[in-house]
Design an enzyme around this catalytic site. Structure first.
Site, mmCIF file in Angstrom:
data_model
loop_
_atom_site.group_PDB
_atom_site.id
_atom_site.type_symbol
_atom_site.label_atom_id
_atom_site.label_comp_id
_atom_site.label_asym_id
_atom_site.label_seq_id
_atom_site.Cartn_x
_atom_site.Cartn_y
_atom_site.Cartn_z
ATOM 1 N N HIS A 133 0.869 -1.177 0.000
ATOM 2 C CA HIS A 133 0.000 0.000 0.000
ATOM 3 C C HIS A 133 0.907 1.228 0.000
ATOM 4 O O HIS A 133 1.654 1.465 0.945
ATOM 5 C CB HIS A 133 -0.910 0.024 1.222
ATOM 6 C CG HIS A 133 -1.844 1.185 1.240
ATOM 7 N ND1 HIS A 133 -3.032 1.206 0.534
ATOM 8 C CD2 HIS A 133 -1.751 2.402 1.854
ATOM 9 C CE1 HIS A 133 -3.644 2.336 0.734
ATOM 10 N NE2 HIS A 133 -2.877 3.115 1.525
ATOM 11 N N CYS A 134 0.824 2.021 -1.074
ATOM 12 C CA CYS A 134 1.683 3.197 -1.222
ATOM 13 C C CYS A 134 0.953 4.435 -0.725
ATOM 14 O O CYS A 134 -0.076 4.805 -1.297
ATOM 15 C CB CYS A 134 2.088 3.377 -2.673
ATOM 16 S SG CYS A 134 3.194 4.782 -2.930
ATOM 17 N N PRO A 135 1.462 5.100 0.305
ATOM 18 C CA PRO A 135 0.793 6.338 0.777
ATOM 19 C C PRO A 135 0.967 7.512 -0.171
ATOM 20 O O PRO A 135 0.164 8.439 -0.145
ATOM 21 C CB PRO A 135 1.481 6.618 2.107
ATOM 22 C CG PRO A 135 2.794 5.961 2.013
ATOM 23 C CD PRO A 135 2.631 4.772 1.115
ATOM 24 N N ASN A 138 -1.711 6.956 -2.348
ATOM 25 C CA ASN A 138 -2.938 6.696 -1.567
ATOM 26 C C ASN A 138 -3.764 5.541 -2.151
ATOM 27 O O ASN A 138 -4.978 5.637 -2.293
ATOM 28 C CB ASN A 138 -3.780 7.962 -1.476
ATOM 29 C CG ASN A 138 -4.894 7.844 -0.430
ATOM 30 O OD1 ASN A 138 -4.753 7.078 0.515
ATOM 31 N ND2 ASN A 138 -5.970 8.599 -0.636
ATOM 32 N N ASN A 139 -3.043 4.491 -2.498
ATOM 33 C CA ASN A 139 -3.743 3.344 -3.085
ATOM 34 C C ASN A 139 -2.893 2.106 -2.887
ATOM 35 O O ASN A 139 -1.663 2.189 -2.711
ATOM 36 C CB ASN A 139 -4.024 3.580 -4.565
ATOM 37 C CG ASN A 139 -5.100 2.648 -5.104
ATOM 38 O OD1 ASN A 139 -5.681 1.869 -4.365
ATOM 39 N ND2 ASN A 139 -5.362 2.747 -6.412
#
Length: 751
Positions: A133-135, A138-139
């Site tokens: 999950h890449c902040p 945001n996905n």
């Protein structure tokens, strides 16, 4: 980003993505505004064009990675997972390319996660080929958006390198004017680019390695396939090609804002058929026929209900009184008929015996007389209890041991053949009273017996001593050792018996056969008494075991007779007193009754004329039978009364044995003041069951008449020619008492 729609707005999760977008767009914008004009003039107009294209590519991939569905699996519905939620194991193994891969049960989504799938804690969804999950975007990065994320990293890295390089070129040409605006903005853009260049380049390099090896960030971090072989790898070139050039995976969830109705016609649904007739082929025992059936639902349901609710018909209820009437008019021809008389019964009843449907029991007509011994002797009941427990049930209870003998005349499908009882009673009188007398040594005894035929009762099919009333024992009754053979003389068989479950004629088969092999029979009372030898009651009781009865196989008539015995007990006691009082008034002992004149066999042998040993008095000889010949009448008065010891009686117990050993038999006149217990008791039924067919009836010529024909020629066991013989005792036929038994049977008792 797409998962934020419809959910509660959280501003904190948009800070990283907003920062990344601001830095990206702001830095690039400053670069194009303050640095690119000089680079266009000094270097080449291609520089701003190149940076612009790279920037657009970065921005496009960033947007795709942020807003694209990563490959979220839909959650299971409540009705779908209710059966598997609590019973499902935590892990399940599958084999992929020969390698076992473990799948884990997702407690949130309620299904087993496919291989390389993981549940994102931030998005709270299971993502196919979950990477991380890449902040910054945001996905979640999954199967569907990993390509764009990887291209974003690559293009961003290239863009950052280009912005930093062209900005450094601008600063080197403007060192004397560092305080100028254009040079200051270029230095700020270079600092921002340089600041994020190291992590972006590191992340890009890491994913380049993962793509080359065919792994995901999740698999790499968690250590999957670290010590083994990755089943999902396709090689370096194949992995890169799969990431960059493979078709886009489909989307598993629909956009909640777009609900498109789709009409789906599954192939397994059949079109509705009209109510037309359908030909149904039915196989009935090899015969095929086409039947037109209506296809309506109601008709089909009706057929099912009919097949389920249909039960086999119950067997016909036995009517005791109607059967008695039919049995009085029927004969053995109905038993030997080729046509079955039993009604067709269902499968659940066809292996059980049908009682009363075949006339095996014949009852007395009202004109026949029955002379019964009513002395309350428990020995009579003892012999009644030993009544062929293999061919019919033994229903006497221990507390009925003192009941009189005539209880055997109750109306039941298992009762005695009363006609045979009256016709053979005179021969029993001769034999039973002389059981202990010594037979003549050189005389060969001949017994007229009705033994079951070999073809009917084979030894292999006989049941054991303790056999119960089952279907096998009813059809193949065995003969007890005490019944088939005299205990005192093992070589001499006793009278045969007539099973109530087979016709009488089946038991008459061996009568003529025995007469062919034997000489003229002797009718000496000594021989008859020896033929019917007795045993002590203790040895008889030890030899005979109680026969268990399966009451579930008994008919309703038998169960009713058990209940009716208690009602007849009081009536029997009253009859016992009257008959005993009249019997004590008699004065003649008829002891040596011979056979009637009409007996078909030859005259007596010379052995019958030898001296007769002392015989014992019997109360059977006191009732109802006149002397047959003047010779017998004269010999009756000259007989010597000998004491009867306890070894000759079958019916004495501990105290009775001592009393009868000391008691001498006297005339009934001298015994009139004695107690009923001291009266000599008749062993007429001691060894032979009352159901035995008489010797007179079975010793006829091979021409077998019906039972009715024989019964018309006999009254009270005698031929019609002898019935009018004057009685030797005037008080013998002073009165006749009629007793009505069970089922309407009338008994006439001569007292």
């Amino acid at each position: 980003m797409p998962n934020s729609v419809g959910k509660r707005f959280k501003p904190t999760k948009y800070i990283p993505v907003s920062t990344a977008a601001t830095l990206l767009v702001g830095s690039t914008t400053l670069f194009f505004v303050f640095t690119c004009p000089w680079l266009t003039k000094a270097v080449s107009p291609v520089v701003p064009l190149y940076n612009g294209i790279v920037f657009l590519f970065v921005l496009a991939n960033f947007s795709m990675a942020t807003f694209m569905d990563p490959g979220v699996f839909p959650r299971a519905d409540e009705d779908e997972d209710k059966d598997d939620d609590f019973r499902a194991p935590l892990y399940k193994n599958v084999e992929i390319k020969g390698i076992q891969v473990r799948m884990k049960w997702c407690a949130t989504c309620h299904f087993y996660r496919p291989p390389r799938c993981s549940h994102c804690s931030v998005c709270d969804n299971c993502v196919e080929e979950f990477d991380h999950h890449c902040p910054w975007v945001n996905n979640c990065i999954g199967r569907r958006n990993y390509r764009y994320f990887f291209l974003f990293l690559l293009s961003l890295s290239v863009h950052m390198v280009g912005v930093f390089s062209f900005g450094l070129l601008f600063v080197l040409h403007h060192l004397e004017t560092l305080s100028a605006l254009h040079t200051t903005v270029t230095l700020v853009v270079m600092c921002v680019t340089g600041l994020f260049f190291i992590p972006v380049m590191g992340l890009t390099g890491f994913h380049m390695v993962l793509v080359a090896r065919g792994r995901t960030t999740n698999e790499q971090v968690t250590g999957k396939f670290r010590g083994g072989v990755n089943p999902f790898t396709r090689g370096c070139g194949g992995n890169v090609k799969h990431v960059l050039c493979s078709p886009l995976a489909p989307r598993y969830i629909a956009d909640p804002r777009k609900k498109i109705p789709v009409t789906v016609t599954p192939p397994f649904l059949r079109p509705d058929l009209s109510n037309r007739h359908i030909s149904v082929k039915v196989s009935d025992n090899g015969i095929h026929s086409n039947i037109l059936r209506s296809k309506s639902k109601t008709s089909l349901n009706g057929m099912d209900d009919k097949s389920i609710d249909a039960q086999p018909p119950l067997p016909p209820k036995a009517d005791r009184y109607n059967q008695i009437k039919s049995q009085l008019t029927s004969s053995e021809e109905s038993s030997l008929s080729s046509k079955p008389t039993n009604p067709s019964t269902p499968a659940m009843f066809k292996y059980r015996p049908s009682f009363g449907t075949m006339p095996k029991v014949h009852y007395h007509a009202t004109g026949e007389k029955i002379v019964m011994c009513e002395n309350g002797n428990p020995s009579a009941v003892l012999e009644e209890r030993s009544h062929d427990y293999r061919s019919e049930p033994n229903l006497d209870l221990p507390d009925y041991r003192s009941a009189p003998l005539h209880r055997t005349y109750q109306s039941s499908p298992f009762q005695l053949d009363s006609f045979s009882t009256t016709s053979r009673s005179f021969s029993l009188k001769q034999g039973v009273n002389r059981a202990d007398c010594t037979p003549l040594g050189g005389t060969k005894h001949e017994t007229i017996t009705s033994t079951p035929h070999r073809g009917v009762f084979s030894p292999g099919t006989l049941s054991g001593r303790n056999s119960s009333l089952s279907y096998d024992s009813l059809l193949t009754p065995s003969v007890a050792p005490s019944i088939g053979e005299c205990a005192a003389h093992p070589g001499v068989p006793s009278m045969g018996f007539h099973s109530p479950y087979l016709p009488t004629k089946m038991c008459h088969v061996r009568g003529p056969e025995l007469q062919r092999h034997a000489g003229p029979p002797s009718y000496s009372p000594v021989h008859i008494g020896a033929m019917y030898g007795r045993q002590s009651p203790l040895s008889r009781e030890r030899e005979r075991d109680p026969s268990p009865v399966r009451y579930d196989n008994l008919s309703k008539t038998i169960m009713a007779s058990i209940q009716e015995r208690k009602e007849f007990e009081e009536r029997e006691k009253l009859m016992h007193r009257h008959v005993q009082g009249y019997a004590n008034d008699s004065g003649v002992f008829d002891t040596a009754y011979g056979l009637p004149h009409g007996y078909p066999d030859g005259p007596r042998g010379p052995a019958s004329r030898e001296p007769t040993p002392p015989v014992c008095a019997s109360r059977d000889n006191l009732m109802g039978y006149p002397p047959r010949t003047p010779v017998l009448r004269s010999s009756a008065s000259s007989l010597v009364r000998a004491p009867r010891t306890s070894t000759t009686s079958l019916h004495t117990d501990g105290g009775g044995m001592n009393r009868t050993a000391e008691l001498q038999y006297r005339s009934p006149v001298h015994q009139s003041h004695q107690s009923p217990t001291s009266v000599p008791r008749s062993p007429s039924y001691a060894h032979q069951k009352v159901a035995f067919i008489s010797a007179l009836e079975r010793a006829d010529s091979p021409h077998l008449g019906t039972r009715e024909d024989i019964g018309q020629g006999k009254v009270n066991g005698q031929l019609k020619g002898q019935y009018g013989t004057p009685s030797g005792t005037p008080s013998r036929h002073t009165s006749v008492k009629k007793v009505t038994g069970v089922g309407g049977t009338t008994y006439e008792i001569s007292v």
